[in-house]
Design an enzyme around this catalytic site. Structure first.
Site, short mmCIF file in Angstrom:
data_model
loop_
_atom_site.label_atom_id
_atom_site.label_comp_id
_atom_site.label_asym_id
_atom_site.label_seq_id
_atom_site.Cartn_x
_atom_site.Cartn_y
_atom_site.Cartn_z
N ARG A 40 0.82 -1.21 0.00
CA ARG A 40 0.00 0.00 0.00
C ARG A 40 0.85 1.26 0.00
O ARG A 40 0.49 2.27 -0.60
CB ARG A 40 -0.93 0.01 1.21
CG ARG A 40 -2.14 -0.84 0.98
CD ARG A 40 -3.05 -0.81 2.18
NE ARG A 40 -4.38 -1.27 1.83
CZ ARG A 40 -5.31 -1.59 2.71
NH1 ARG A 40 -5.04 -1.50 4.00
NH2 ARG A 40 -6.50 -1.99 2.32
N LYS A 205 -15.73 -14.70 6.83
CA LYS A 205 -17.17 -14.61 7.12
C LYS A 205 -18.06 -14.46 5.90
O LYS A 205 -17.82 -13.62 5.04
CB LYS A 205 -17.41 -13.41 8.02
CG LYS A 205 -16.94 -13.62 9.45
CD LYS A 205 -16.99 -12.30 10.16
CE LYS A 205 -17.51 -12.38 11.57
NZ LYS A 205 -17.73 -11.00 12.06
N GLY A 355 -6.59 -6.12 0.30
CA GLY A 355 -6.44 -6.65 1.65
C GLY A 355 -5.59 -7.91 1.72
O GLY A 355 -4.46 -7.94 1.23
N GLY A 379 -12.23 -4.05 1.37
CA GLY A 379 -13.62 -3.63 1.56
C GLY A 379 -14.07 -2.67 0.47
O GLY A 379 -15.20 -2.76 -0.03
C1 3PG Z 1 -8.57 -1.67 5.05
O1 3PG Z 1 -7.51 -2.18 5.41
O2 3PG Z 1 -9.59 -2.35 4.83
C2 3PG Z 1 -8.61 -0.19 4.82
O3 3PG Z 1 -7.39 0.40 5.16
C3 3PG Z 1 -9.73 0.40 5.61
O4 3PG Z 1 -9.56 0.10 6.97
P1 3PG Z 1 -10.83 -0.16 7.87
O5 3PG Z 1 -11.50 -1.39 7.36
O6 3PG Z 1 -10.33 -0.29 9.28
O7 3PG Z 1 -11.74 1.05 7.72
MG MG Z 2 -11.26 -3.31 6.06
#
Ligand code: 3PG
Ligand code: MG
Length: 398
Positions: A40, A205, A355, A379
Protein backbone atom coordinates in the site's frame (compact mmCIF):
# COMPACT_ATOMS: atom_id res chain seq x y z
CA UNK A 1 -13.66 14.52 -11.13
CA UNK A 2 -10.42 16.52 -11.22
CA UNK A 3 -7.24 14.50 -11.02
CA UNK A 4 -3.69 14.91 -9.79
CA UNK A 5 -2.63 15.65 -13.37
CA UNK A 6 -5.00 18.64 -13.41
CA UNK A 7 -3.46 19.87 -10.16
CA UNK A 8 0.08 19.42 -11.43
CA UNK A 9 -0.94 21.34 -14.54
CA UNK A 10 -2.13 24.23 -12.36
CA UNK A 11 1.30 24.26 -10.67
CA UNK A 12 1.94 23.32 -7.04
CA UNK A 13 5.40 24.72 -6.36
CA UNK A 14 5.42 26.19 -2.86
CA UNK A 15 1.80 25.16 -2.26
CA UNK A 16 0.69 22.89 0.58
CA UNK A 17 -1.00 19.70 -0.62
CA UNK A 18 -2.81 17.34 1.77
CA UNK A 19 -2.62 13.75 0.51
CA UNK A 20 -4.96 11.18 2.07
CA UNK A 21 -3.15 7.86 1.62
CA UNK A 22 -4.03 4.37 2.84
CA UNK A 23 -0.89 3.37 4.71
CA UNK A 24 -2.80 0.80 6.73
CA UNK A 25 -0.11 -1.85 6.18
CA UNK A 26 0.10 -5.23 7.92
CA UNK A 27 2.80 -5.83 10.53
CA UNK A 28 4.71 -9.03 11.22
CA UNK A 29 2.95 -10.70 14.16
CA UNK A 30 6.20 -12.12 15.52
CA UNK A 31 8.23 -8.89 15.14
CA UNK A 32 6.41 -5.80 16.41
CA UNK A 33 7.18 -2.69 14.39
CA UNK A 34 8.20 -4.67 11.30
CA UNK A 35 6.00 -4.10 8.24
CA UNK A 36 5.21 -7.44 6.59
CA UNK A 37 3.82 -6.05 3.34
CA UNK A 38 4.42 -2.48 2.16
CA UNK A 39 2.34 -2.80 -1.02
CA UNK A 40 0.00 0.00 0.00
CA UNK A 41 2.88 2.37 0.68
CA UNK A 42 4.44 1.55 -2.69
CA UNK A 43 1.12 2.08 -4.44
CA UNK A 44 0.94 5.74 -3.40
CA UNK A 45 4.56 6.57 -4.27
CA UNK A 46 3.89 7.93 -7.79
CA UNK A 47 1.56 10.57 -6.33
CA UNK A 48 3.98 11.57 -3.57
CA UNK A 49 6.95 11.68 -5.93
CA UNK A 50 5.09 13.78 -8.50
CA UNK A 51 4.07 16.33 -5.86
CA UNK A 52 7.46 16.38 -4.18
CA UNK A 53 9.30 16.80 -7.46
CA UNK A 54 6.93 19.59 -8.48
CA UNK A 55 8.00 21.49 -5.37
CA UNK A 56 4.86 21.06 -3.28
CA UNK A 57 4.87 20.91 0.52
CA UNK A 58 3.37 17.46 0.90
CA UNK A 59 1.32 16.61 3.99
CA UNK A 60 0.44 12.91 4.05
CA UNK A 61 -2.25 11.48 6.33
CA UNK A 62 -3.50 7.94 6.91
CA UNK A 63 -5.16 5.68 9.41
CA UNK A 64 -3.53 2.51 10.76
CA UNK A 65 -5.59 -0.23 12.35
CA UNK A 66 -8.60 0.61 14.45
CA UNK A 67 -7.54 2.62 17.52
CA UNK A 68 -10.47 3.99 19.47
CA UNK A 69 -10.28 7.73 18.80
CA UNK A 70 -7.34 8.37 21.14
CA UNK A 71 -3.56 7.96 20.84
CA UNK A 72 -2.45 4.34 21.22
CA UNK A 73 1.24 3.53 20.71
CA UNK A 74 0.32 0.13 19.24
CA UNK A 75 -1.03 1.95 16.20
CA UNK A 76 1.61 4.61 15.63
CA UNK A 77 2.51 5.41 12.02
CA UNK A 78 6.14 6.10 13.01
CA UNK A 79 7.52 2.88 11.43
CA UNK A 80 5.56 3.66 8.28
CA UNK A 81 7.18 7.12 8.05
CA UNK A 82 10.57 5.44 8.11
CA UNK A 83 9.60 2.95 5.41
CA UNK A 84 8.04 5.66 3.28
CA UNK A 85 11.28 7.64 3.49
CA UNK A 86 13.25 4.59 2.31
CA UNK A 87 10.87 4.05 -0.59
CA UNK A 88 10.91 7.72 -1.58
CA UNK A 89 14.66 7.99 -1.20
CA UNK A 90 14.18 11.21 0.74
CA UNK A 91 13.40 12.03 4.36
CA UNK A 92 9.84 11.87 5.58
CA UNK A 93 9.26 14.18 8.53
CA UNK A 94 6.97 12.59 11.12
CA UNK A 95 4.52 14.57 13.27
CA UNK A 96 3.90 13.01 16.69
CA UNK A 97 0.26 14.09 16.58
CA UNK A 98 -2.33 14.66 13.89
CA UNK A 99 -3.55 18.23 14.34
CA UNK A 100 -1.78 19.15 17.61
CA UNK A 101 1.14 21.44 18.37
CA UNK A 102 3.76 19.17 16.81
CA UNK A 103 1.84 18.74 13.56
CA UNK A 104 1.12 22.47 13.35
CA UNK A 105 4.75 23.42 13.89
CA UNK A 106 6.02 20.86 11.38
CA UNK A 107 3.47 21.82 8.73
CA UNK A 108 4.45 25.46 9.23
CA UNK A 109 8.15 24.65 8.85
CA UNK A 110 7.80 22.55 5.68
CA UNK A 111 10.06 23.55 2.82
CA UNK A 112 9.17 23.15 -0.86
CA UNK A 113 9.54 19.52 -1.93
CA UNK A 114 9.45 18.16 1.63
CA UNK A 115 7.15 15.34 2.72
CA UNK A 116 5.54 15.16 6.16
CA UNK A 117 3.49 12.26 7.56
CA UNK A 118 0.94 13.06 10.28
CA UNK A 119 0.32 10.62 13.13
CA UNK A 120 -2.61 8.18 12.79
CA UNK A 121 -5.83 10.01 11.90
CA UNK A 122 -7.85 7.61 14.05
CA UNK A 123 -6.14 8.89 17.21
CA UNK A 124 -8.85 11.56 16.92
CA UNK A 125 -12.49 10.70 17.54
CA UNK A 126 -13.53 13.19 14.86
CA UNK A 127 -12.04 11.02 12.11
CA UNK A 128 -14.59 8.19 12.26
CA UNK A 129 -17.45 9.90 14.12
CA UNK A 130 -20.99 9.28 12.83
CA UNK A 131 -21.83 12.82 13.95
CA UNK A 132 -21.39 15.18 11.00
CA UNK A 133 -20.55 18.11 13.30
CA UNK A 134 -17.84 16.20 15.16
CA UNK A 135 -16.32 14.97 11.91
CA UNK A 136 -16.65 18.41 10.40
CA UNK A 137 -14.80 20.07 13.27
CA UNK A 138 -11.88 17.67 12.81
CA UNK A 139 -11.96 18.17 9.05
CA UNK A 140 -11.79 21.95 9.62
CA UNK A 141 -8.55 21.48 11.54
CA UNK A 142 -7.05 19.21 8.88
CA UNK A 143 -8.08 21.58 6.10
CA UNK A 144 -6.21 24.52 7.67
CA UNK A 145 -2.97 22.66 6.88
CA UNK A 146 -3.28 22.83 3.10
CA UNK A 147 -4.28 24.64 -0.07
CA UNK A 148 -5.31 21.48 -1.93
CA UNK A 149 -6.64 18.02 -1.14
CA UNK A 150 -5.61 14.88 -3.04
CA UNK A 151 -7.27 11.55 -2.24
CA UNK A 152 -5.17 8.55 -3.16
CA UNK A 153 -6.45 6.28 -0.37
CA UNK A 154 -8.46 3.87 -2.49
CA UNK A 155 -8.53 1.35 0.39
CA UNK A 156 -10.51 3.81 2.50
CA UNK A 157 -12.90 5.38 -0.05
CA UNK A 158 -15.77 3.29 1.34
CA UNK A 159 -15.45 5.07 4.70
CA UNK A 160 -17.39 8.25 5.37
CA UNK A 161 -14.57 9.59 7.51
CA UNK A 162 -13.36 13.15 8.05
CA UNK A 163 -10.15 12.80 6.04
CA UNK A 164 -11.86 10.87 3.26
CA UNK A 165 -15.15 12.73 2.91
CA UNK A 166 -15.27 16.02 4.79
CA UNK A 167 -11.86 17.51 4.00
CA UNK A 168 -12.66 17.13 0.29
CA UNK A 169 -15.62 19.47 0.77
CA UNK A 170 -13.38 22.11 2.34
CA UNK A 171 -10.55 22.31 -0.19
CA UNK A 172 -10.12 22.14 -3.95
CA UNK A 173 -10.01 18.37 -4.39
CA UNK A 174 -8.34 15.96 -6.80
CA UNK A 175 -8.20 12.18 -7.28
CA UNK A 176 -4.72 10.68 -7.13
CA UNK A 177 -3.54 8.29 -9.83
CA UNK A 178 -4.16 5.23 -7.70
CA UNK A 179 -7.80 6.10 -7.07
CA UNK A 180 -8.29 6.87 -10.78
CA UNK A 181 -6.75 3.53 -11.82
CA UNK A 182 -8.62 1.44 -9.25
CA UNK A 183 -12.00 2.93 -10.14
CA UNK A 184 -11.33 2.47 -13.86
CA UNK A 185 -10.45 -1.23 -13.42
CA UNK A 186 -13.37 -2.00 -11.12
CA UNK A 187 -15.78 -0.20 -13.41
CA UNK A 188 -14.61 -2.33 -16.32
CA UNK A 189 -14.95 -5.56 -14.32
CA UNK A 190 -18.37 -4.73 -12.96
CA UNK A 191 -19.94 -3.19 -16.06
CA UNK A 192 -18.46 -5.07 -18.99
CA UNK A 193 -16.64 -8.21 -17.79
CA UNK A 194 -15.55 -10.38 -20.67
CA UNK A 195 -17.12 -13.84 -20.26
CA UNK A 196 -16.64 -16.40 -18.85
CA UNK A 197 -16.48 -14.37 -15.64
CA UNK A 198 -15.29 -16.31 -12.59
CA UNK A 199 -15.24 -14.89 -9.07
CA UNK A 200 -13.24 -16.50 -6.29
CA UNK A 201 -14.21 -15.58 -2.74
CA UNK A 202 -12.57 -16.57 0.50
CA UNK A 203 -12.01 -15.00 3.88
CA UNK A 204 -13.60 -15.85 7.15
CA UNK A 205 -17.17 -14.61 7.12
CA UNK A 206 -20.13 -15.11 4.81
CA UNK A 207 -21.88 -12.19 6.48
CA UNK A 208 -19.14 -9.82 5.23
CA UNK A 209 -19.53 -11.12 1.68
CA UNK A 210 -23.29 -11.62 1.49
CA UNK A 211 -24.03 -8.34 -0.28
CA UNK A 212 -21.33 -8.87 -2.87
CA UNK A 213 -22.42 -12.47 -3.51
CA UNK A 214 -25.97 -11.27 -4.10
CA UNK A 215 -24.78 -8.52 -6.43
CA UNK A 216 -22.45 -10.81 -8.37
CA UNK A 217 -24.59 -13.94 -8.73
CA UNK A 218 -26.60 -12.65 -11.70
CA UNK A 219 -23.37 -11.66 -13.50
CA UNK A 220 -20.94 -14.52 -12.98
CA UNK A 221 -20.52 -17.85 -14.70
CA UNK A 222 -18.95 -19.43 -11.63
CA UNK A 223 -18.49 -18.33 -8.02
CA UNK A 224 -15.84 -20.38 -6.23
CA UNK A 225 -16.05 -20.29 -2.44
CA UNK A 226 -13.15 -21.18 -0.15
CA UNK A 227 -11.69 -19.84 3.08
CA UNK A 228 -13.43 -19.87 6.45
CA UNK A 229 -16.71 -18.90 4.84
CA UNK A 230 -17.01 -22.15 2.88
CA UNK A 231 -17.94 -24.09 6.01
CA UNK A 232 -21.23 -22.27 6.43
CA UNK A 233 -22.00 -23.19 2.81
CA UNK A 234 -20.96 -26.80 3.41
CA UNK A 235 -23.26 -26.91 6.42
CA UNK A 236 -26.04 -25.52 4.22
CA UNK A 237 -25.32 -28.41 1.85
CA UNK A 238 -26.08 -30.75 4.72
CA UNK A 239 -22.53 -31.58 5.87
CA UNK A 240 -21.17 -31.47 9.41
CA UNK A 241 -18.13 -29.18 9.70
CA UNK A 242 -16.62 -30.17 13.06
CA UNK A 243 -14.92 -27.26 14.83
CA UNK A 244 -14.54 -25.23 11.62
CA UNK A 245 -15.64 -21.59 11.43
CA UNK A 246 -19.40 -21.53 11.21
CA UNK A 247 -21.97 -18.74 11.12
CA UNK A 248 -25.06 -20.60 12.27
CA UNK A 249 -27.40 -17.73 11.56
CA UNK A 250 -26.22 -17.66 7.92
CA UNK A 251 -26.83 -21.32 7.09
CA UNK A 252 -30.33 -20.81 5.70
CA UNK A 253 -29.19 -17.77 3.71
CA UNK A 254 -26.42 -19.91 2.18
CA UNK A 255 -28.94 -22.61 1.35
CA UNK A 256 -31.05 -20.02 -0.51
CA UNK A 257 -27.99 -18.76 -2.38
CA UNK A 258 -27.03 -22.29 -3.43
CA UNK A 259 -30.51 -22.85 -4.76
CA UNK A 260 -30.58 -19.52 -6.58
CA UNK A 261 -27.16 -20.16 -8.11
CA UNK A 262 -28.22 -23.45 -9.71
CA UNK A 263 -24.79 -24.99 -9.68
CA UNK A 264 -22.82 -21.82 -10.33
CA UNK A 265 -21.57 -21.66 -6.73
CA UNK A 266 -18.71 -24.16 -6.46
CA UNK A 267 -17.69 -25.42 -3.02
CA UNK A 268 -14.62 -27.38 -1.90
CA UNK A 269 -14.87 -31.15 -2.16
CA UNK A 270 -12.02 -31.76 0.30
CA UNK A 271 -10.39 -29.75 3.07
CA UNK A 272 -7.26 -29.76 5.21
CA UNK A 273 -8.59 -30.50 8.69
CA UNK A 274 -6.43 -29.82 11.75
CA UNK A 275 -6.71 -30.61 15.44
CA UNK A 276 -6.20 -26.94 16.32
CA UNK A 277 -5.41 -23.52 14.84
CA UNK A 278 -1.63 -23.89 14.75
CA UNK A 279 1.16 -24.55 12.28
CA UNK A 280 2.20 -27.57 14.38
CA UNK A 281 -1.26 -29.08 14.63
CA UNK A 282 -1.83 -32.56 13.29
CA UNK A 283 -3.67 -32.20 9.97
CA UNK A 284 -5.06 -34.38 7.22
CA UNK A 285 -6.94 -34.01 3.96
CA UNK A 286 -10.53 -35.19 4.39
CA UNK A 287 -13.61 -35.19 2.17
CA UNK A 288 -15.70 -32.05 2.65
CA UNK A 289 -18.59 -34.36 3.53
CA UNK A 290 -16.60 -36.11 6.26
CA UNK A 291 -14.94 -33.48 8.46
CA UNK A 292 -14.33 -35.17 11.85
CA UNK A 293 -16.19 -33.61 14.79
CA UNK A 294 -12.93 -32.73 16.59
CA UNK A 295 -11.21 -31.10 13.59
CA UNK A 296 -11.33 -27.68 11.99
CA UNK A 297 -10.81 -26.97 8.31
CA UNK A 298 -7.93 -24.54 7.71
CA UNK A 299 -7.49 -24.82 3.94
CA UNK A 300 -9.19 -26.25 0.89
CA UNK A 301 -7.77 -29.65 -0.13
CA UNK A 302 -5.85 -30.64 -3.28
CA UNK A 303 -8.90 -31.95 -5.17
CA UNK A 304 -10.70 -28.67 -4.51
CA UNK A 305 -7.68 -26.66 -5.62
CA UNK A 306 -7.67 -28.62 -8.86
CA UNK A 307 -11.42 -28.17 -9.27
CA UNK A 308 -11.12 -24.42 -8.71
CA UNK A 309 -8.09 -24.17 -10.99
CA UNK A 310 -9.94 -25.85 -13.83
CA UNK A 311 -12.91 -23.48 -13.44
CA UNK A 312 -10.46 -20.54 -13.50
CA UNK A 313 -8.54 -21.87 -16.52
CA UNK A 314 -11.21 -21.02 -19.09
CA UNK A 315 -12.10 -17.61 -17.69
CA UNK A 316 -11.68 -14.33 -19.55
CA UNK A 317 -12.26 -12.31 -16.36
CA UNK A 318 -11.42 -13.33 -12.80
CA UNK A 319 -12.02 -11.34 -9.64
CA UNK A 320 -10.49 -12.81 -6.49
CA UNK A 321 -11.01 -11.65 -2.94
CA UNK A 322 -10.05 -13.57 0.19
CA UNK A 323 -7.56 -16.37 0.83
CA UNK A 324 -8.61 -20.02 0.53
CA UNK A 325 -7.08 -20.95 3.86
CA UNK A 326 -4.80 -19.75 6.65
CA UNK A 327 -2.00 -19.03 4.18
CA UNK A 328 0.15 -17.36 6.85
CA UNK A 329 0.75 -20.85 8.29
CA UNK A 330 2.75 -22.99 5.86
CA UNK A 331 0.70 -26.22 6.18
CA UNK A 332 -2.44 -24.32 5.15
CA UNK A 333 -1.09 -22.21 2.28
CA UNK A 334 -1.38 -24.63 -0.64
CA UNK A 335 -5.01 -23.83 -1.53
CA UNK A 336 -4.40 -20.10 -1.74
CA UNK A 337 -1.19 -20.63 -3.66
CA UNK A 338 -2.79 -23.06 -6.13
CA UNK A 339 -5.74 -20.79 -6.82
CA UNK A 340 -3.49 -17.74 -7.17
CA UNK A 341 -1.21 -19.57 -9.60
CA UNK A 342 -4.21 -20.67 -11.67
CA UNK A 343 -5.33 -17.03 -11.86
CA UNK A 344 -1.91 -15.93 -13.14
CA UNK A 345 -2.22 -18.36 -16.05
CA UNK A 346 -5.52 -17.27 -17.56
CA UNK A 347 -5.71 -15.82 -21.03
CA UNK A 348 -7.78 -12.88 -19.81
CA UNK A 349 -7.96 -10.13 -17.21
CA UNK A 350 -7.60 -10.79 -13.48
CA UNK A 351 -8.20 -8.53 -10.50
CA UNK A 352 -7.01 -9.30 -6.99
CA UNK A 353 -9.33 -7.52 -4.61
CA UNK A 354 -7.12 -6.04 -2.00
CA UNK A 355 -6.44 -6.65 1.65
CA UNK A 356 -5.45 -10.19 2.58
CA UNK A 357 -5.44 -11.60 -0.95
CA UNK A 358 -3.07 -8.90 -2.18
CA UNK A 359 -0.84 -9.54 0.84
CA UNK A 360 -1.03 -13.29 0.09
CA UNK A 361 0.21 -12.74 -3.46
CA UNK A 362 3.31 -10.99 -2.16
CA UNK A 363 3.84 -13.07 0.98
CA UNK A 364 3.73 -16.29 -1.06
CA UNK A 365 6.30 -14.79 -3.43
CA UNK A 366 4.03 -14.89 -6.49
CA UNK A 367 4.77 -12.72 -9.48
CA UNK A 368 2.66 -9.57 -9.01
CA UNK A 369 2.98 -8.64 -12.67
CA UNK A 370 1.22 -11.86 -13.69
CA UNK A 371 -2.08 -10.41 -12.42
CA UNK A 372 -4.06 -7.85 -14.39
CA UNK A 373 -4.55 -5.59 -11.40
CA UNK A 374 -3.87 -5.91 -7.67
CA UNK A 375 -6.20 -3.62 -5.79
CA UNK A 376 -5.13 -1.86 -2.61
CA UNK A 377 -8.71 -1.95 -1.37
CA UNK A 378 -10.37 -5.01 0.16
CA UNK A 379 -13.62 -3.63 1.56
CA UNK A 380 -13.56 -0.76 -0.92
CA UNK A 381 -13.38 -3.01 -3.99
CA UNK A 382 -16.12 -5.29 -2.64
CA UNK A 383 -18.39 -2.32 -1.96
CA UNK A 384 -17.71 -1.02 -5.46
CA UNK A 385 -18.77 -4.39 -6.93
CA UNK A 386 -21.86 -4.36 -4.70
CA UNK A 387 -22.83 -1.19 -6.53
CA UNK A 388 -22.68 0.97 -3.41
CA UNK A 389 -21.84 4.66 -3.53
CA UNK A 390 -18.35 5.16 -2.16
CA UNK A 391 -18.24 8.33 -0.03
CA UNK A 392 -14.62 9.05 -0.90
CA UNK A 393 -15.31 8.84 -4.63
CA UNK A 394 -18.52 10.85 -4.51
CA UNK A 395 -16.76 13.55 -2.48
CA UNK A 396 -14.23 13.90 -5.32
CA UNK A 397 -16.98 14.09 -7.93
CA UNK A 398 -18.74 17.02 -6.25
C1 3PG B 1 -8.57 -1.67 5.05
O1 3PG B 1 -7.51 -2.18 5.41
O2 3PG B 1 -9.59 -2.35 4.83
C2 3PG B 1 -8.61 -0.19 4.82
O3 3PG B 1 -7.39 0.40 5.16
C3 3PG B 1 -9.73 0.40 5.61
O4 3PG B 1 -9.56 0.10 6.97
P1 3PG B 1 -10.83 -0.16 7.87
O5 3PG B 1 -11.50 -1.39 7.36
O6 3PG B 1 -10.33 -0.29 9.28
O7 3PG B 1 -11.74 1.05 7.72
MG1 MG C 1 -11.26 -3.31 6.06
Amino acid sequence: MKTLDDLLGEGVSGRRVFVRADLNVPFDKANPGVISDDGRARAVLPTLIALRDAGAKVIVASHLGRPKGAPDPKFTLAPVATRLGELLGSDVIFAEDTVGADAQAKVEALADGQVLLLENLRFNEGETSKDDAVRGAFADELATFADYYVDDAFGAVHRKHASVYDVAARLPHYAGGLVVKEVEVLRKVSETPEKPYVVVLGGSKVSDKLAVIQALLPKVDKLLVGGGMCFTFLKAQGFEVGKSLLEDEMVSVCADLLEQAQGRIVLPVDVVAATEFSADAQHDVVEASAIPADRLGLDIGPKSTELFASAIAGAKTVFWNGPMGVFELAPFAAGTRGVAEAITKIDGFSVVGGGDSAAAVRTLGLDETAFGHISTGGGASLEYLEGKTLPGVSALEK
